[in-house]
Design a protein around this motif. Structure first.
Motif, PDB file in Angstrom:
ATOM      1  N   HIS A  17       0.412   9.426   1.007  1.00 57.59           N
ATOM      2  CA  HIS A  17       0.350   8.829  -0.332  1.00 57.59           C
ATOM      3  C   HIS A  17      -0.022   9.872  -1.385  1.00 57.59           C
ATOM      4  O   HIS A  17      -0.548  10.935  -1.073  1.00 57.59           O
ATOM      5  CB  HIS A  17      -0.699   7.712  -0.359  1.00 57.59           C
ATOM      6  N   CYS A  40      -4.265   0.275   5.010  1.00 55.92           N
ATOM      7  CA  CYS A  40      -2.893   0.702   5.245  1.00 55.92           C
ATOM      8  C   CYS A  40      -2.707   0.960   6.739  1.00 55.92           C
ATOM      9  O   CYS A  40      -2.970   0.079   7.536  1.00 55.92           O
ATOM     10  CB  CYS A  40      -2.540   1.924   4.387  1.00 55.92           C
ATOM     11  N   ALA A  41      -2.278   2.177   7.134  1.00 58.18           N
ATOM     12  CA  ALA A  41      -2.082   2.453   8.557  1.00 58.18           C
ATOM     13  C   ALA A  41      -3.093   3.468   9.053  1.00 58.18           C
ATOM     14  O   ALA A  41      -2.879   4.128  10.061  1.00 58.18           O
ATOM     15  CB  ALA A  41      -0.667   2.967   8.787  1.00 58.18           C
ATOM     16  N   ARG A  71     -11.656   4.916   4.536  1.00 54.57           N
ATOM     17  CA  ARG A  71     -10.333   4.288   4.587  1.00 54.57           C
ATOM     18  C   ARG A  71     -10.136   3.492   5.874  1.00 54.57           C
ATOM     19  O   ARG A  71      -9.031   3.049   6.177  1.00 54.57           O
ATOM     20  CB  ARG A  71      -9.245   5.364   4.433  1.00 54.57           C
ATOM     21  N   CYS A  76      -2.830   8.682   5.852  1.00 58.10           N
ATOM     22  CA  CYS A  76      -2.118   7.752   6.731  1.00 58.10           C
ATOM     23  C   CYS A  76      -0.618   7.950   6.613  1.00 58.10           C
ATOM     24  O   CYS A  76       0.054   8.153   7.602  1.00 58.10           O
ATOM     25  CB  CYS A  76      -2.529   6.305   6.484  1.00 58.10           C
ATOM     26  N   CYS A  77      -0.073   7.898   5.402  1.00 57.70           N
ATOM     27  CA  CYS A  77       1.375   8.082   5.288  1.00 57.70           C
ATOM     28  C   CYS A  77       1.772   8.919   4.076  1.00 57.70           C
ATOM     29  O   CYS A  77       2.769   8.613   3.423  1.00 57.70           O
ATOM     30  CB  CYS A  77       2.117   6.754   5.321  1.00 57.70           C
TER      31      CYS A  77
END
Ligand SMILES: [Zn+2]
Ligand SMILES: [Zn+2]
Ligand SMILES: [Zn+2]
Ligand SMILES: [Zn+2]
Length: 212
Positions: A84, A207-208, A203, A81-82
């Motif tokens: 991590h 989160c995003a 997931r 997503c970002c």
């Protein structure tokens, strides 16, 4: 309607199996179709979500595959997503294994690894080595997908009648907020609320992560 996990397909032969029968089948299908005494040593592994075994990948790894390759694969199909941080370890929250290690140096039949993506809203995976096989596999890919779970059907928390297509990220913290197309527009959780799509990943809703 009720939560259910549909059957999944063995990519070697195209037949469908429940999660219970799949590993046994793929193992014998591999031997039948790809075993070759003049081949090279592959590993057959199963990666699954630690908390929902209905999300899984059955993979065939070439001997050159590193943990970094496996990490990239998992990010690509399931997790990213970002950007991590992620880590492999022999035990949950154990010491990190360097990503440069070859998978066949840390796994052999019967052994397992733990994997974590994002140390905030963590997605945890378990990796189990099922078998090694001397084989000639088609293509040059290091990682081949032998099977992937079919997306579970998750009922809407509001009406219970239709499958959820969106998740309210505010309710998600309490394990709720699964909403169908009809109920999503009427859902009101205040200013912090936004929706994520329901996607085929452990997931989903975190989160995003939107599956892109
Ligand atoms: Zn098969
Ligand atoms: Zn994120
Ligand atoms: Zn609904
Ligand atoms: Zn909500």
């Amino acid at each position: 309607m009720q939560y259910h996990a549909p059957k999944s397909t063995c990519n070697l032969c195209g037949k469908e199996y429940t999660q219970r029968g799949l590993t046994k089948h793929v193992k014998s299908c591999l031997t039948k179709r790809l075993y070759n005494q003049h081949g090279i040593p592959y590993l057959y592994i199963v990666v699954r979500s630690s908390f929902n075994h209905d999300y899984f990948f059955h993979l065939l790894l070439s001997p050159t595959t590193t943990l970094k390759d496996l990490d990239a694969f998992l990010r690509n199909y399931w997790l990213e997503c970002c950007g991590h941080v992620s880590a492999f370890a022999f035990e949950r929250w154990g010491e990190e294994i360097p990503m440069s290690r070859k998978v066949n140096k840390v796994l052999s039949p019967g052994k397992t690894l733990e994997y974590q993506y994002d140390f905030g809203s963590t997605t945890e995976l378990q990796i189990k080595c099922i078998a090694d096989i001397t084989a000639v596999a088609k293509g040059k890919k290091k990682i081949q997908v032998l099977s992937r779970n079919t997306q579970p059907i998750i009922p809407c928390d509001a009406c219970g009648k239709f499958p959820a297509t969106r998740i309210c990220t505010a309710c998600q913290w309490d394990g709720a907020g699964w909403l169908c197309e009809k109920c999503a527009p009427g859902h009101d959780c205040g200013e912090e609320m936004y929706f994520l799509p329901v996607v085929n990943s452990p997931r989903t809703g975190v989160c995003a992560y939107d599956g892109e």
